[in-house]
Design a protein around this motif. Structure first.
Motif, PDB file in Angstrom:
ATOM      1  N   THR A  82       0.841  -1.195   0.000  1.00  0.00           N
ATOM      2  CA  THR A  82       0.000   0.000   0.000  1.00  0.00           C
ATOM      3  C   THR A  82       0.875   1.243   0.000  1.00  0.00           C
ATOM      4  O   THR A  82       1.876   1.302   0.711  1.00  0.00           O
ATOM      5  CB  THR A  82      -0.918   0.034   1.249  1.00  0.00           C
ATOM      6  N   ILE A  83       0.456   2.230  -0.790  1.00  0.00           N
ATOM      7  CA  ILE A  83       1.122   3.525  -0.850  1.00  0.00           C
ATOM      8  C   ILE A  83       0.076   4.569  -0.465  1.00  0.00           C
ATOM      9  O   ILE A  83      -0.992   4.628  -1.081  1.00  0.00           O
ATOM     10  CB  ILE A  83       1.640   3.828  -2.272  1.00  0.00           C
ATOM     11  N   SER A  84       0.361   5.381   0.556  1.00  0.00           N
ATOM     12  CA  SER A  84      -0.565   6.435   0.979  1.00  0.00           C
ATOM     13  C   SER A  84       0.147   7.776   0.910  1.00  0.00           C
ATOM     14  O   SER A  84       1.266   7.926   1.405  1.00  0.00           O
ATOM     15  CB  SER A  84      -1.037   6.210   2.421  1.00  0.00           C
ATOM     16  N   LYS A  94      -4.458  19.483  -8.363  1.00  0.00           N
ATOM     17  CA  LYS A  94      -3.400  19.096  -9.300  1.00  0.00           C
ATOM     18  C   LYS A  94      -3.198  17.579  -9.290  1.00  0.00           C
ATOM     19  O   LYS A  94      -3.046  16.955 -10.336  1.00  0.00           O
ATOM     20  CB  LYS A  94      -2.104  19.811  -8.939  1.00  0.00           C
ATOM     21  N   LEU A  95      -3.229  16.974  -8.107  1.00  0.00           N
ATOM     22  CA  LEU A  95      -3.076  15.522  -8.014  1.00  0.00           C
ATOM     23  C   LEU A  95      -4.230  14.810  -8.704  1.00  0.00           C
ATOM     24  O   LEU A  95      -4.022  13.845  -9.437  1.00  0.00           O
ATOM     25  CB  LEU A  95      -2.975  15.069  -6.561  1.00  0.00           C
ATOM     26  N   LEU A  96      -5.447  15.286  -8.498  1.00  0.00           N
ATOM     27  CA  LEU A  96      -6.603  14.676  -9.159  1.00  0.00           C
ATOM     28  C   LEU A  96      -6.456  14.755 -10.670  1.00  0.00           C
ATOM     29  O   LEU A  96      -6.738  13.781 -11.374  1.00  0.00           O
ATOM     30  CB  LEU A  96      -7.908  15.336  -8.703  1.00  0.00           C
ATOM     31  N   GLU A 123      -5.662  -0.801  -7.156  1.00  0.00           N
ATOM     32  CA  GLU A 123      -6.843   0.010  -6.859  1.00  0.00           C
ATOM     33  C   GLU A 123      -6.362   1.337  -6.286  1.00  0.00           C
ATOM     34  O   GLU A 123      -5.434   1.363  -5.468  1.00  0.00           O
ATOM     35  CB  GLU A 123      -7.727  -0.701  -5.843  1.00  0.00           C
ATOM     36  N   VAL A 124      -6.981   2.429  -6.724  1.00  0.00           N
ATOM     37  CA  VAL A 124      -6.612   3.762  -6.258  1.00  0.00           C
ATOM     38  C   VAL A 124      -7.862   4.446  -5.714  1.00  0.00           C
ATOM     39  O   VAL A 124      -8.910   4.438  -6.360  1.00  0.00           O
ATOM     40  CB  VAL A 124      -6.020   4.612  -7.414  1.00  0.00           C
ATOM     41  N   ILE A 125      -7.730   5.044  -4.520  1.00  0.00           N
ATOM     42  CA  ILE A 125      -8.835   5.776  -3.909  1.00  0.00           C
ATOM     43  C   ILE A 125      -8.339   7.167  -3.549  1.00  0.00           C
ATOM     44  O   ILE A 125      -7.343   7.311  -2.825  1.00  0.00           O
ATOM     45  CB  ILE A 125      -9.382   5.047  -2.668  1.00  0.00           C
ATOM     46  N   PHE A 126      -9.031   8.186  -4.057  1.00  0.00           N
ATOM     47  CA  PHE A 126      -8.682   9.594  -3.856  1.00  0.00           C
ATOM     48  C   PHE A 126      -9.799  10.276  -3.089  1.00  0.00           C
ATOM     49  O   PHE A 126     -10.959  10.217  -3.490  1.00  0.00           O
ATOM     50  CB  PHE A 126      -8.505  10.263  -5.234  1.00  0.00           C
ATOM     51  N   ALA A 133      -5.584  16.490  -0.230  1.00  0.00           N
ATOM     52  CA  ALA A 133      -6.038  15.183  -0.715  1.00  0.00           C
ATOM     53  C   ALA A 133      -5.245  14.060  -0.065  1.00  0.00           C
ATOM     54  O   ALA A 133      -4.083  14.227   0.289  1.00  0.00           O
ATOM     55  CB  ALA A 133      -5.879  15.105  -2.229  1.00  0.00           C
ATOM     56  N   VAL A 134      -5.914  12.946   0.068  1.00  0.00           N
ATOM     57  CA  VAL A 134      -5.262  11.700   0.458  1.00  0.00           C
ATOM     58  C   VAL A 134      -5.560  10.710  -0.651  1.00  0.00           C
ATOM     59  O   VAL A 134      -6.707  10.564  -1.075  1.00  0.00           O
ATOM     60  CB  VAL A 134      -5.799  11.169   1.808  1.00  0.00           C
ATOM     61  N   VAL A 135      -4.522  10.057  -1.137  1.00  0.00           N
ATOM     62  CA  VAL A 135      -4.709   9.039  -2.164  1.00  0.00           C
ATOM     63  C   VAL A 135      -3.996   7.772  -1.705  1.00  0.00           C
ATOM     64  O   VAL A 135      -2.883   7.830  -1.181  1.00  0.00           O
ATOM     65  CB  VAL A 135      -4.219   9.508  -3.562  1.00  0.00           C
TER      66      VAL A 135
END
Length: 143
Positions: A82-84, A94-96, A123-126, A133-135
């Motif tokens: 997992t990468i947070s 900008k990240l979105l 799987e990616v959750i933003f 933001a947290v992704v």
């Protein structure tokens, strides 16, 4: 006729998006299945046997021109799973945009309002609030 065309085209688009997401194998230099030894500047935060949470120990983290408050990596059996990431300095939008350009339009979760991209392997959750933001990137096949 248009409905028939859309019914045929939609699965093809989703399949192509999933391929691109799965091909990413993570985010930037962080690739699922990697060992913690492959990264510099990691600080161990939590050690629960086969599960370890590290944070990137840098005062300023900039990836693809986006400022991050933190980068946390979770390893299962010494493999990155997992990468947070959490943005700072009003970088959420900008990240979105980067995620949309990379993986296409997300699905919006009706309960959480989170943007989601789902592949077979990744799987990616933003989520965002007040331009922060947290992704989270999840490697589905890491064991």
């Amino acid at each position: 006729m248009l409905k028939l065309f859309l019914l045929v085209l939609a699965p093809v688009f989703c399949y192509t998006q999933n391929l691109k997401l799965d091909a990413s194998k993570g985010y930037n230099i962080f690739k699922f299945g990697s060992s913690p030894k492959e990264f510099k500047d990691l600080s161990l935060e939590i050690d629960e046997g086969n599960t370890k949470l590290y944070s990137l120990d840098k005062p300023s983290i900039i990836i693809e021109g986006i400022d991050y408050d933190f980068v946390r990596l979770t390893f299962l059996n010494n493999k990155l799973a997992t990468i947070s990431l959490q943005t700072k300095n009003l970088s959420a939008h900008k990240l979105l945009q980067v995620l949309k350009e990379e993986y296409g339009s997300p699905k919006i979760n009706p309960k959480t309002k989170a943007c989601e991209w789902k592949g077979n392997l990744v799987e990616v959750i933003f989520t965002s609030s007040k331009n922060i933001a947290v992704v989270d990137f999840y490697g589905k096949k890491v064991k």
